[in-house]
Structure formats: C-alpha cells, structure tokens
Write an enzyme that holds these catalytic residues in place. Structure first.
Site, PDB file in Angstrom:
ATOM      1  N   GLY A 165       8.895 -67.480  -5.121  1.00 60.06           N
ATOM      2  CA  GLY A 165       7.884 -66.970  -4.956  1.00 60.06           C
ATOM      3  C   GLY A 165       6.544 -66.419  -5.299  1.00 60.06           C
TER       4      GLY A 165
ATOM      5  N   SER B 226      17.827 -71.570 -11.316  1.00 60.87           N
ATOM      6  CA  SER B 226      17.099 -73.097 -11.069  1.00 60.87           C
ATOM      7  C   SER B 226      15.901 -73.411 -11.863  1.00 60.87           C
ATOM      8  CB  SER B 226      16.536 -72.919  -9.493  1.00 60.87           C
ATOM      9  OG  SER B 226      15.356 -71.887  -9.465  1.00 60.87           O
TER      10      SER B 226
ATOM     11  N   SER C 288       7.212 -74.537  -8.800  1.00 59.44           N
ATOM     12  CA  SER C 288       6.465 -72.860  -9.322  1.00 59.44           C
ATOM     13  C   SER C 288       6.094 -72.947 -10.932  1.00 59.44           C
ATOM     14  CB  SER C 288       7.520 -71.554  -9.604  1.00 59.44           C
ATOM     15  OG  SER C 288       8.527 -71.934 -10.023  1.00 59.44           O
TER      16      SER C 288
ATOM     17  N   ASP D 201      11.857 -74.028   5.280  1.00 61.39           N
ATOM     18  CA  ASP D 201      12.719 -72.941   4.696  1.00 61.39           C
ATOM     19  C   ASP D 201      13.521 -71.937   5.941  1.00 61.39           C
ATOM     20  OD1 ASP D 201      13.632 -71.714   2.195  1.00 61.39           O
ATOM     21  OD2 ASP D 201      11.826 -71.132   1.441  1.00 61.39           O
TER      22      ASP D 201
ATOM     23  N   SER E  25      22.649 -71.582   1.765  1.00 58.60           N
ATOM     24  CA  SER E  25      22.772 -71.310   0.472  1.00 58.60           C
ATOM     25  C   SER E  25      22.856 -71.111  -1.086  1.00 58.60           C
ATOM     26  CB  SER E  25      20.546 -72.405   0.045  1.00 58.60           C
ATOM     27  OG  SER E  25      21.005 -72.801  -0.714  1.00 58.60           O
TER      28      SER E  25
END
Lengths: 501, 501
Positions: free
Chosen positions: B171, B197, B202, B259, B267
């Site tokens: 974030g 990832s 983003s 989320d 996860s």
C-alpha cells in the site's frame, strides 16, 4: 477510448449479464474478462460484464455478441463501447458492509444501479450478505421500499376503490388460502387484483395451483378487465414487470439461500404498492420448519410491516399463524386445487377452511365490510364458489376438468407402523417428497395427507399417499424416507396464535 | 441423468468458470443457466457453471464448449455430464454468515471446495463478505493457513538451510526494500528464495521493478538452481502455482475491494510456507492512507502473524513502520530501480536505505547471523551490490542497461507555490498520478519525488516530476491534481515506530 461495433444478438443463456467482444477490441478499450463495459447508441445504453473471444472463434472484431435476454439493441445495430465507470453504489455496499446505516440518497443510488444493471452479481451478493448480517433499520427499509416501487409496471384503479390484498411469507406446504380468500372478499364487493408467484423452491405456488383450472398469465390491461368484471383475479405476478429490481436481487438471493428481512419487507410491500393495494393482510407462519422460527421475531416483523406500510400510504395488518404442519391435505398443484374446491363446496380440510375464513374476516373488518361471520356466510351460502367460478371463467378456465384424472398414476400409500396420535409432521420432508414426485412441473404430482397433527392413527392406517409423475420419480421420492422421517405423534390444534393490529 | 458429449476447448475468457452446453442437453440433465454441472471422464472431473446455447448457434447438441483456461480435457475428448451436487461448504458459508466460528473440518471442506472449483464466484463473494464483517478467530486463521498450504507447488531445500523471507503488507508507494534486503542477507550466508508479486493496484510490484533489469519468471527447478548458486533470488511468485486457493479467492476479493484480515494472514503465511521459509519478517506500514490505519490494529495484526506462524513451524516477526509517505524518491518500476541501485552504490534515498538496513538487521539477528551493524557493513563495503549483480546475472539480467534512457519522455515538473516545509504527502494521489502516467505496464512511467516529509521548500522549487508514456497519459495524470492535492506541509521523520518481537 470509444469504439464502434455491430451488435449480434445471440441465444446464449447466462447467469451473469455478459457480452462477448473480441481480443483486439478488449485490448483497445483496455478491459479484461469480468470488467464492465458500457454499450450505447445515441438514444440508449446498457452495461455488460465482458467475456473475451481471444481467437475470433465466435465473433469477428467488428462485432459484439449479446445474449438476447439482456440485449436492448437490434441485430446489426451500430453501437459504441467503452469501459464503464465504477458504479457509485460500490461505496454504498462498502458502507453497509462496515455496519453503517444508509441514508435515502445512498439507497436510491443502489436501487438505480441495480435497475440499470451497473452492478455485477458478485457485487450484489456482497451487498445481500452484508444486509443479512448487519440488518436493515426501519428507515432503510422504508427508503428501499419507496425506491424499489419506482421501477416497473403499476396497476391503477378508480381512486375510490378499496383495493385489498393478502400475502403469506411462505414456506408452509399446501397453504393455499388465496383462491378462497379472493373469492370471499370479491364476493363481498372488495377489489382484489391478486398476483401470486409460481413455486421457486416449493411443490406449488398459488399461480401453479390456479393454473390447474385456468390461465394465469395476463397483461396489465387484461387484469384490469377481469377485476372490473369480477372484483378479483388470481394471476401470476411474473407475467407483469412489477418489480424489476426485486427480480434482479432474487436472482442472487436464491442460489445463496439468503432472505434478509428488510429486503423481504421491501420486496413484498413495493409489489403490493405497484398493484395498487391499499389494505394488505400479511400471514406470517411461525414454526420450527417455517421461515420464521421465533415467535418474538414474527411479532417484530409484523410491526415492521405495519410501519413501513404506513409510510407508503398502505394499511398493513399481520397475523402470526401456526406453521407446524402443511395446511389442508393436498400438497402439489392438483391436490391443492382439490382441497380448495372442497372448501368452496362447503366441505374440505377444516384447517384450510378456518384459516381462509379468519383471514377473509380480518380483511372485511379492516375495510368495514363485515367480519368472520360475514366471510362464513358468503362461503356457506355458496357465494364464494360462484365468485370463484366467475373469475376462473374470465381467466379462460373451467371447472369441468376432471382433477382426479390429472393425478399421477404412480402412487404409494405410507401406512402407520403402530397405534398413536400424530405428534409432529415434518413440513420440509413432505415438501421434498412432493417435489421429487414431480411437483410442480407435473401438476398431478404431490402428497395427500390423510392424517394431520393430533389425529389418532391405528397401525396399518394410511397416513399419506404419494402421487408421482413416473415410476422413477416415485422411487426417488420414496428414497427421502430413508433419511428423514415425515411423521411423528400429539394432542390438539389451533391456527391463529396471535393477531397483530 | 448422465449424458455423453465431446469437449470443444474454446478461447473465450470469462470471469466465472463456465461451460456452454446446448438447450436440449440442458433440458435432459435438468439444469438452467447458472447451475453447476460435473464434467468427467473415468480418470478426471471438473465442475462448471452452465451457460446454455438455446439455438445451437455456437455448438451442436453433442458438444460441450469449455474455455481453455478452465479446461482439463483434450479437444474432442468424450466426457459425461450431469448436474453437480450442492457443495457441502455452502453450509459452511452460511455458518460463517451467522457469525459462528468454523471448526477445522469445516474450513478444510471450504478450502477443498474452492480448490476443486465447486463454489461459484457469487458464493465466494458471500463467504468473503461474511469474513470481512464477522472476522476470523486465531483458530480459524490457523486452520485456514494449514489448509491453504496443502494445495499448489512447494519448494524444498536441504533441511539445515536457514530459509529467510520478508513481506510487506503493501500500500506504500516506492516501498522497494526487497532487492536490497535480499542482497544483504544472501551476502551474509542466509538463503532467501524471494518470490514477489506484480502490481495489482499499485504503480509497481517488486517483480515489475526487478524485471527492469532481469527476467523474473522461473520454474521451481530454476529457482532452486539460482538460490543454490547465489543464496537468493528475486522472482515473480505468479510464475509458480504456490497458492491456487488464494489466487481463486483474490479473483473475487479484488473487484469487491475486500481484504479480510484472517484471509490476508493465511494468504501470506501459507505462501511463505510453500517456498520453505523458516524465518519471516513482516513489514506492517501504518498511516492514514496505508492499509492499516490504526496503530493498535497493526500491533494486533503483528501478534496474530506470530501466533499463526508458530503453529505452522515458522518464526514470524513483524515491524510496524511509518506509512505516511512513499519510501524512496522514485515511484514506478524504473524510477524505483534507480533508487535501489543508488542505495546499493552507498548513496540513494536515506529512508529506503535505513528501512532496508533495519529490516535486514532484524533478519540477521533472528538467525544469529548479526545485526543492523552487520547489514550496514555488508552494504557499505559493496558486498550487497556484488550479491545483487550476481543474482541479476543468474536471472539472465544485466546492470548495463541505461535506466535513464528508459524513462518516459513526456515529463512535467510540479513546483512549490510558496515557501514552507512538506507537512503531508498523499500516497494515494502519487500512486494515482504514476498509474495514469502509464506505470507499471510502461516501466519508465512514474513520479520522482524531490521533496519528502519535513523538507524545506522555496517557492518555485521542483517538488516532484512526472514521467509519462505519452502526451495523452501525461495530461490524464495531471488531471488528478485538479481533484486531489498530492502535497501539503511539516517537521521531522522516523521510520520504524515499534518493533514487535
């Protein structure tokens, strides 16, 4: 980026409201499978969820394929497509998820976005789950009812008519009071343009049952004609577009088995408002296998119906009724119609007769047209039966049909294994047996109950009989009994437990 | 009823896992659009949501069309189809919706049903919404982590290796500590098979940034080779099938912007377990525009990570870091890589350098390999840089690329309108500008921040510069500033607010 393509209407049935575009079109407008696109001409537009034909197997790059059911365009019509903006009500869904109360404007936005198909079913699922968990305030329910009423068809009537209506929360097999109540109150001079549903998960809806004798699909104009002539009707609401928003929500509620209370109230009352009802009686069956399992919750629900009704100019009364066993003896369209006709002939199952009389009585009282005694007189003097025939006739039907001949010929009688008194009947098990036997799509399938709660039985007595569409379906129906017991043992019965005014 | 048809694999990209059958097949097996069918051969089976070709426009009645992406069958393969039973975990979803805690067996069933594609996305949406609202206990989170870990690829290593890892909750723009930390700890002799990832929402993920210099897509075998040779790697996790269940859940979480915390923990940790990590450092940025906006929630989250980690045999530490502004100066793949290289050269943005050193220091302490000072020495002596070059080389990359030449040539410098001190930087606004300028798909797009929190500025000073892919994208990026202000005014800065051991 905006692109122009030609519409091809296709005969694909899909759950989500999709449209198919080719890979290069998708790349040009920068969308991926599952994204929303806006498709429009100068005069109209619609939103779809994208599926992408990566290799032009189905369509070429100048084409958008849209399932007919969801298309508002002509074949070959030129349309412009672009990515659709995020619907504003995504924030509304989030707010509801966080547990905040929604204001009227937010609910207005949400309902409009559902109506305009701006929300995917996944988003609607998230909203409905949030409402199921966090609940809905009375204020929210009032706003929702008012906003849902804004969309879809409405019936209008002379202003001085006393339009009455009834609704049962459902879940109880054989609870087919509607044709009897309609016949009584219409005979008493009240107007009752009754729209009913077909079965969704039960062995018969009122519309399925009436269809045994008559047509139930009519346009708004035809309904007006029938009601003007006979004071009442018994038609399938689905043939009208009374509640398009509700229909879209139900498409998501059903597979998830959701039934949030605020949504139920708004759904029922906005539809009643659409058909012009001014006085509405709600039947809330309560029992361990009914939709409402808790008496206090049933009372709360009744109060909410009354308050929300008042806010939309409607007098709403509720009764909490016993939902511990099926009503009447028949379960399944033909078997239920046989019960109804027997009651109208002055005989028939006592529970169905009494419940119908009490409900008709309350409607007569509400409108100053009489009471239980008036209802009883109308029924016993054959006036209700006459009215019923009139309505069936106007709905292009006839009582000359041989109902017994329509029953499934693959039958099985279940007998008592010992002496005793019927203590418990599992509504759900009876429902499951009737459905497996072929109801409601085969109208003659179902279950006929010879014994009800409190009845004495002797070993070997027939407790109930199954009528199935085929041998295979009969076997399938019988299998249920390996897992669930339909019958147990008891004492006495009363129907209306409380009347909430 | 079971029917035999032939598979036709089609190149349709759909959001839901659908298969298309013809109308008469649908009627024969009694399914409607949106229902589930089971498609199988003797050796394998798969579940799909049905779409129906009502008029045989696309397929004939002996064919089932399945999107390649979802197909496990060969073209023309004979398969049997029938209605699929309701997945058992529908009841589990309902229980979670009602607010009850799920037991291990229920979570096992749910995870298996997701893995086997037995649940529709609408059902998964309902589950995720329920978890978002009702939360998840530590016990549930532990069960979920263990069950999710069961599926997908795993990396195994010599038993005595100290496999370390780090993860940032994300974030915060420019938070690209990974390549620096990997280089330091690998240089210290620890093994760090780092999977990252790509960007989802983003302007750059670590994988996008590393890709500026090297390949990031490797098989499990190749990753093993690279790590055996260099002690580390910096690859894209998506190229492996580490977390198939998580991937399926994320496909529903993203469009709903969900989320749920328990889901996030499961996860992350199940993936860390899959790559064999034994010591994991979690970076939890906290700030009004970070994912975690509340310090106490950040602490609670850190504790949960630790407990769940312990239950799967993993040492997990967390740090809560300041997430009030982007880290480093560059935002966007190339600009972030420039920052990273500068830090590795011994220069670069102080905040990125310090945060990387502190995190590397904690990992070294955890494994008894040193401390902050060790990390600093490794960095300042150029050992980290050397290690970085080695890894990039093994990933078929090179440092010879001219990064400045890769930057977008459509630029705009935003200057200060008055004298002052930077008091606030809107992370979200900077992110939005960088994305609109073309990041991450165009790697040279982004924003370079000349001024950070606490910096003094004079009227006319360049505060930040936008690098865009095209003139149109530059205009589009500049539009953001009409609505949101990226910069405001302030005092001083510290990075790690608390360290939770």
């Amino acid at each position: 980026m905006v692109l122009e393509v030609n519409v091809k209407n296709i005969s694909l049935s899909t759950y989500e409201r999709i449209a198919i575009i080719s890979k290069d079109i998708a790349d040009k407008i920068n969308v991926r499978a599952g994204d929303r696109i806006k498709v429009r001409t100068n005069s109209k537009g619609e939103i779809y969820i994208v599926e992408i034909d990566e290799n032009n197997e189905f369509i070429d790059s100048s084409t958008i394929a849209i399932p007919k059911k969801y298309s508002i365009f002509k074949d070959g019509e030129k349309v412009r497509i672009r990515t659709a903006p995020h619907p504003k009500s995504k924030e509304v869904i989030k707010k509801k998820m966080q547990g905040f109360e929604l204001n009227h404007e937010e609910i207005r936005m949400f309902v409009e976005d559902v109506y305009r198909n701006r929300l995917s079913r996944v988003e609607i699922a998230s909203y409905l789950t949030s409402v199921q968990i966090n609940g809905m305030s009375i204020k929210e329910t009032i706003s929702l009812t008012k906003e849902m009423y804004k969309y879809g068809e409405t019936l209008s009537w002379p202003w001085h008519w006393k339009i009455v209506d009834k609704h049962s929360i459902g879940g109880i097999a054989g609870n087919r009071t509607t044709p009897i109540i309609v016949s009584i109150v219409a005979s008493a001079g009240l107007k009752i343009p009754k729209t009913s549903s077909r079965s969704i998960t039960s062995p018969a809806g009122t519309a399925d049952t009436v269809e045994v004798l008559a047509n139930v699909e009519f346009s708004a104009e035809e309904i007006k004609r029938i009601v003007k002539k006979t004071n009442g009707c018994m038609v399938w609401g689905g043939a009208l577009d009374l509640a398009p928003v509700d229909d879209k929500l139900i498409r998501v509620e059903k597979p998830l088995d959701l039934d949030p209370e605020g949504q139920v109230i708004a759904s029922i009352l906005s539809k009643k408002k659409s058909v012009g009802s001014k006085y509405v009686l709600i039947d809330i069956p309560y029992g361990d296998e009914a939709k409402i399992t808790n008496f206090n919750k049933a009372k709360m629900l009744a109060k909410k119906f009354k308050i929300v009704g008042a806010h939309i100019g409607m007098v709403v009364e509720s009764i909490i009724t016993k939902g511990h066993e099926p009503i009447g003896n028949g379960v399944g369209p033909v078997l239920e119609m046989i019960d109804i006709l027997n009651v109208l002939y002055g005989k028939g199952p006592k529970d169905l007769r009494e419940k119908s009389l009490e409900m008709a009585g309350i409607i007569l009282e509400l409108t100053g047209k009489g009471s239980y005694d008036t209802a009883k007189e109308i029924l016993d003097r054959g006036k209700a039966f006459k009215k019923f025939k009139e309505i069936i006739h106007e709905q292009n039907g006839s009582l000359a049909r041989d109902l017994y001949n329509m029953l499934g010929t693959y039958t099985y009688e279940v007998t008592a294994e010992q002496d005793g008194v019927v203590e418990r009947i599992s509504n759900n098990t009876i429902v499951e047996i009737a459905k497996r036997a072929g109801a409601p799509s085969f109208k003659g399938a179902g279950v006929y109950l010879y014994k009800k709660l409190g009845d004495k039985v002797r070993k070997g007595d027939v407790i109930f009989k199954i009528y199935a569409e085929s041998e295979r379906k009969l076997d399938y129906a019988l299998e249920v009994m390996n897992e669930q017991k339909p019958y147990f043992i008891t004492k006495k019965k009363t129907y209306i437990l409380a009347e909430i005014i």
